[in-house]
Every structure is written in C-alpha cells, then in structure tokens.
Design an enzyme around this catalytic site. Structure first.
Site, mmCIF file in Angstrom:
data_model
loop_
_atom_site.group_PDB
_atom_site.id
_atom_site.type_symbol
_atom_site.label_atom_id
_atom_site.label_comp_id
_atom_site.label_asym_id
_atom_site.label_seq_id
_atom_site.Cartn_x
_atom_site.Cartn_y
_atom_site.Cartn_z
ATOM 1 N N LYS A 58 1.038 -1.126 -0.021
ATOM 2 C CA LYS A 58 -0.144 -0.136 0.042
ATOM 3 C C LYS A 58 1.203 1.345 -0.142
ATOM 4 C CE LYS A 58 -3.609 -2.042 2.859
ATOM 5 N NZ LYS A 58 -4.871 -1.737 1.707
ATOM 6 N N ARG A 65 -10.334 -11.194 2.704
ATOM 7 C CA ARG A 65 -11.470 -12.253 1.973
ATOM 8 C C ARG A 65 -11.245 -13.715 1.959
ATOM 9 N NH1 ARG A 65 -12.176 -8.883 -3.694
ATOM 10 N NH2 ARG A 65 -11.403 -7.398 -1.626
HETATM 11 N N1 BES Z 1 -8.125 -3.856 4.693
HETATM 12 C C1 BES Z 1 -8.313 -3.150 3.252
HETATM 13 C C2 BES Z 1 -9.174 -2.500 3.206
HETATM 14 C C3 BES Z 1 -9.584 -0.847 3.571
HETATM 15 C C4 BES Z 1 -9.014 0.152 2.956
HETATM 16 C C5 BES Z 1 -9.441 -0.843 5.225
HETATM 17 C C6 BES Z 1 -9.485 1.178 3.580
HETATM 18 C C7 BES Z 1 -10.410 -0.019 5.410
HETATM 19 C C8 BES Z 1 -10.084 1.625 5.210
HETATM 20 C C9 BES Z 1 -8.253 -4.199 2.313
HETATM 21 O O1 BES Z 1 -7.208 -5.805 2.666
HETATM 22 C C10 BES Z 1 -7.736 -4.013 1.148
HETATM 23 O O2 BES Z 1 -6.609 -3.529 0.980
HETATM 24 N N2 BES Z 1 -8.751 -3.958 0.061
HETATM 25 C C11 BES Z 1 -8.387 -3.303 -1.463
HETATM 26 C C12 BES Z 1 -8.936 -4.657 -2.173
HETATM 27 C C13 BES Z 1 -8.270 -4.480 -3.511
HETATM 28 C C14 BES Z 1 -7.077 -4.600 -3.897
HETATM 29 C C15 BES Z 1 -9.214 -5.744 -4.347
HETATM 30 C C16 BES Z 1 -8.932 -2.332 -1.615
HETATM 31 O O3 BES Z 1 -10.212 -2.211 -0.911
HETATM 32 O O4 BES Z 1 -8.299 -1.671 -2.241
HETATM 33 MN MN MN Z 2 -5.508 -5.525 1.976
#
Ligand code: BES
Ligand code: MN
Ligand code: ZN
Length: 501
Positions: free
Chosen positions: A278, A352
């Site tokens: 990230k 997931r």
């Molecule tokens: N933990 C994150 C989602 C999240 C984002 C929680 C902002 C709280 C605040 C999750 O694991 C994630 O990174 N999801 C990705 C999924 C994508 C790669 C398909 C996302 O939402 O960008």
């Molecule tokens: Mn994630």
C-alpha cells in the site's frame, strides 16, 4: 467512573452538575426539565423565549443554580424534534451531555433518562441507550498517555422519580454499562498499534476475556492451522515474522438448542498490502484491520455476560499481511480448507482470503446462520461513507434481522446486491476463483468470493471498512476507532428467538 441508577427527585440530588433535556420547539418545558425550570424561577423558559436555546439535537447550554438546587450547574441538552426522536438520539444526547460535563470539570453528574418520559421510549431501552451513550462518549484510549488526560468524571447517576419505572431504568442502566464497556474493549483492541498487538497478542486478549466471561476458547497456532488445511491463512501470513493464530470462542447454553450462530471476524493485525504494498497514506491506519475480529470478540464478551439461549461461536483468523522474503505472491494459487483453490491476483485483497478458511471452519458447527464482519474494501467507503456498513447476503430473512438490529443499536447497515452476475468478475482461468474482481463493484466482488465458502448456509457479510474508524468526533463516537459491530452482532443474537424463516 461509576454509572448507576437511583430512585429519587433530581431537584434534590446532590451532584456537581445536573443534566436535563428539551425537545426542539417546546416553549414551556415539562417533566423533570419543567420542575428544574420552576425551581430556577423560569430561567429555562426565559432562555427559550429569548432564542438562546432551541432544543436542537445535541445542542447544549449550562446555567448556574445559585443555590436553588444542591447542584451548582444545570446542563440542558437538546433532543431535536419530538417526531424525529429515536433511541439513537437518546444515546447521542447522553454522550454529548457526559462529554460536555467532563469538559466543564464536573466530577459527579446526575442526569434524567432521555426519552423515557415525554419521548415515549420504553424505559429499559431509554436507560440502556443513556448508559451506552455515556460510557461510549467518555471513552479515551489511555495505554500510552503519561499524563492522566486531565479531567475525568467520577460518577454519572441516572435519577428516576417514578417508582414504577425505576426497576426498568435500573436494569437498562446496568445493561448499557456492560454493552458500552464491551464496545470500549473493542476500541482498545483496534486502536492498539500493530506492533503491540500481533496475532498472538490478539489471541491472548480473546483468551483472557473468555476466562473472565465464562466462554470456551481454543487458540490454533500455525501447526494446528496447517493440520486443519487452512492453507490460505498460512499463505497470507507467510510474509510476516509474526506467527498467525486462529481464535475460536464457544458459548454453548445450558439448555439444549438447535440454533447455532457463527460470527467470523477479519483479524489482520496489520495490513501493509503485502507485496502489492500500500502507499503510505493508505497504510496509515491498517492497525485497525482487525476491527471486524475485535468486534466478534466484543460480541462474544456480551454473549458471555448475558448468556442467551442460542449457541454462539466466534471465529477470528488472525494474521499480519507483510511483504517479507517468504511472502505469498501475485499469481500464486492457494488451496482453502474445503479444497477450493484461489488465484492471488493482488496480495492486498487478503481479508477475503483469511475469511475463506474461517468460513470453511464454520461448517463443522452445522450453523443456522453465519455472519462475517470485516474491514474488507476501500470501495465500501466510497459507496456508503462513514454512516453505514455494507451488507451482502444469500438470505433475505437473515439480512432483515441484521438490518433490524442496526436500527436498534444505531449501527446501521445498508444492503448491496449480490446477484450471480457479479461472480463472473472473480472467475479465474487457473483456479476456482481469483481474489479480486476489478474496480467495478469492489465491495460486492469481495462478497462474491466469500459466498463460495459458506456452503449455502444462511449468511450475511458486513463490510465495515467505512465505519470502523472515524475522523470526525461524534456525540458518542470520539475520533478514532469506533468499535462498530459488537453491539450490532450481539443484538442479532439477543433477538434471535425462533431462528430463521
Ligand atoms: N484492509 C483493506 C481495506 C480497507 C481500506 C480498510 C481502507 C479500511 C480502510 C483491504 O485489505 C484491502 O486492501 N482491500 C483492497 C482490495 C483490492 C486490492 C481488491 C482495496 O479495497 O483496495
Ligand atoms: Mn489489504
Ligand atoms: Zn485488509
């Protein structure tokens, strides 16, 4: 801080500050507020007439009693329009009043129960909401602060004059206290920095809670997780030096029941994104990525406290998501505990993944219903913002129960569709499914993957990425981790009664 109920007359109660309330548009206050007004020679009526206090929701104003009451100060809190009044507004008013009293330096606060009189709420519900709002509104995370944070209240006492209502008020207050404490426990867990709450520490916290509240707790380490074929959890945790844990909390009631509710919460104790790292801003609050898991632990604490008549299981797959040398990679294929394979398109879609194995594990309980809760997608923040969790389901009856619980608790949920068409987006050419579905409907495609692991049992998925953390102070939700979900999940359990249609 003590929160209690007493029977008596608030005019005579010896406190530093007394809280009364007012609906918007009322020109001559009634009930306890009216009695205080008369004792103050109509000062409140004068304030209203002068336009200095309108009774708008969460508006506050304080005045001095000048000896007319034992309490030195009177705080009036607005309840908004009477025909728009809800249980959640009672919770908000209590939170706002408690925080204002604290800011004013009061120590001992006495309050009426908002909404139990003219508001027309059931006195148990109103008192529970008042105690919840108080305990939640006054929350502060204090693990690392060296000063005592200055002002603290010593006590909040809810004063009920009506002898017939008092038993209900007393019950409501003690319930609200237990419920508020459980949610604050969730906030503590979610706020704790990632390095100080790795999977083993989260498991330790769940286990000591279980001991205290009479639940059975089993913690699986990496070997036991491997023995259960939960390879997807192992895959996610491979990039981390911190070993994963699988937390199992079991409440089995004394009387026989054929109803079993499984609650499963995402327990990513820190989400860097893995090799799909990230950017800095997006990583900043990823210590909260176990908020779903924490809310399951908090809900189980309430289950232990209230001992409902249904069986309830709490499952939390706990892992870090790190980009270490042994990390799982984009393009890898992982095999879940039920044998289904998942192509890793993006290591940042890890929630997931760990939940897929947890949902497989849930099957051994032959569950009547499964509810999972997870900070799963950024997309749900875009869809619903900070005011509702996303709900996706394969069962309308179960969804209706969760929606209803959301109205009672003020932890609102909003359904997004989960039509079979969305499953197309997570089709893989080399495995049974892939872990991303593109930018379109990002929250729904997350749910579409999970759906493959629930074995057609009644199931609700809650995406709490938008509600688990707030950057705006709200009346009973201070900035930071909200603790969303424990009250909601417990309310579903509490109202379960005869199960699903
Ligand atoms: N933990 C994150 C989602 C999240 C984002 C929680 C902002 C709280 C605040 C999750 O694991 C994630 O990174 N999801 C990705 C999924 C994508 C790669 C398909 C996302 O939402 O960008
Ligand atoms: Mn994630
Ligand atoms: Zn995550």
């Amino acid at each position: 801080m003590k929160v209690t109920a007493v029977q008596g007359n608030i005019l005579e109660y010896d406190a530093d500050l007394v809280v009364v309330n007012l609906f918007e548009g009322v020109t001559t206050p009634g009930g306890a507020t009216g009695a205080v007004d008369r004792a103050l020679n109509g000062q409140i009526t004068d304030l209203i007439a002068a336009g200095d206090f309108e009774g708008k929701l969460n508006e506050t104003l304080y005045l001095y009693s000048n000896g007319a009451l034992p309490a030195r100060r009177i705080l009036i809190v607005g309840l908004g329009k009477q025909d728009e009044f809800t249980l959640d507004r009672a919770r908000q008013a209590a939170g706002k009043a408690a925080r204002t009293a604290r800011d004013l330096g009061a120590k001992r606060v006495a309050s009426i129960v908002h909404g139990a009189g003219i508001g027309g709420l059931d006195p148990v519900d109103a008192a529970r909401a008042a105690a919840e709002g108080t305990v939640l509104g006054l929350y502060r995370y204090q693990r690392y602060t060296s000063d005592e944070n200055g002002k603290e209240l010593d006590s909040v006492t809810f004063v009920e004059a009506d002898a017939e209502k008092f038993a209900a008020v007393s019950q409501g207050v003690s319930e609200g206290l237990a419920i508020g404490d459980a949610q604050n426990f969730v906030r503590d867990l979610a706020t704790t920095p990632g390095s100080d709450l790795p999977p083993a520490a989260l498991a330790e916290a769940a286990s000591s809670m279980a001991q205290e509240f009479g639940l059975q707790c089993t913690i699986l380490g990496p070997e036991e997780i491997a023995a259960e074929n939960m390879n997807v959890i192992l895959g996610v945790s491979r990039g981390s030096d911190q070993p994963c844990r699988f937390i199992v909390l079991d409440y089995t009631p004394d009387e026989v029941t054929d109803q079993t509710i499984v609650l499963a919460g995402k327990g990513i104790t820190f989400d860097t994104g893995g090799l799909n790292l990230k950017p800095g801003d997006s990583m900043r609050h990823m210590e909260c990525d176990m908020a779903g898991g924490a809310s399951v632990i908090g809900a189980m604490r309430l289950v232990g406290h209230f001992k409902p008549s249904v069986r309830v299981i709490g499952l939390v797959p706990a892992s870090e998501n790190m980009p270490g040398g042994n990390a799982f990679k984009p393009g890898d294929v992982l095999r879940a505990a039920n044998g289904k394979t998942i192509e890793i398109d993006n290591t940042d879609a890890e929630g997931r993944l760990v939940l897929a194995d947890a949902l497989c594990y849930a099957q051994r309980y032959d569950p009547t219903a499964i509810i999972d809760i997870a900070t799963l997608t950024g997309a749900v923040i875009i869809a619903l913002g900070q005011h509702a969790a996303g709900l996706m389901t394969n069962h309308a009856g179960l969804a209706a129960k969760v929606v209803a619980a959301g109205e009672v608790t003020g932890e609102r949920v909003w359904e997004l569709p989960l039509w079979p068409e969305y499953e197309e987006q997570v089709k893989s050419t080399i495995a049974d499914v892939k872990n991303t579905g593109g930018r379109a409907a990002g929250s729904i495609t997350g749910a579409a993957l999970l759906k493959l692991f629930v074995d057609e049992k009644p199931w609700v998925h809650l995406d709490v990425a938008g509600v688990d953390f707030t950057d705006m102070d709200r009346p009973y939700i201070p900035k930071g981790s909200s603790g969303f979900g424990a009250r909601l999940l417990f309310q579903v359990v509490r109202d379960w009664e005869d199960g699903l249609e």
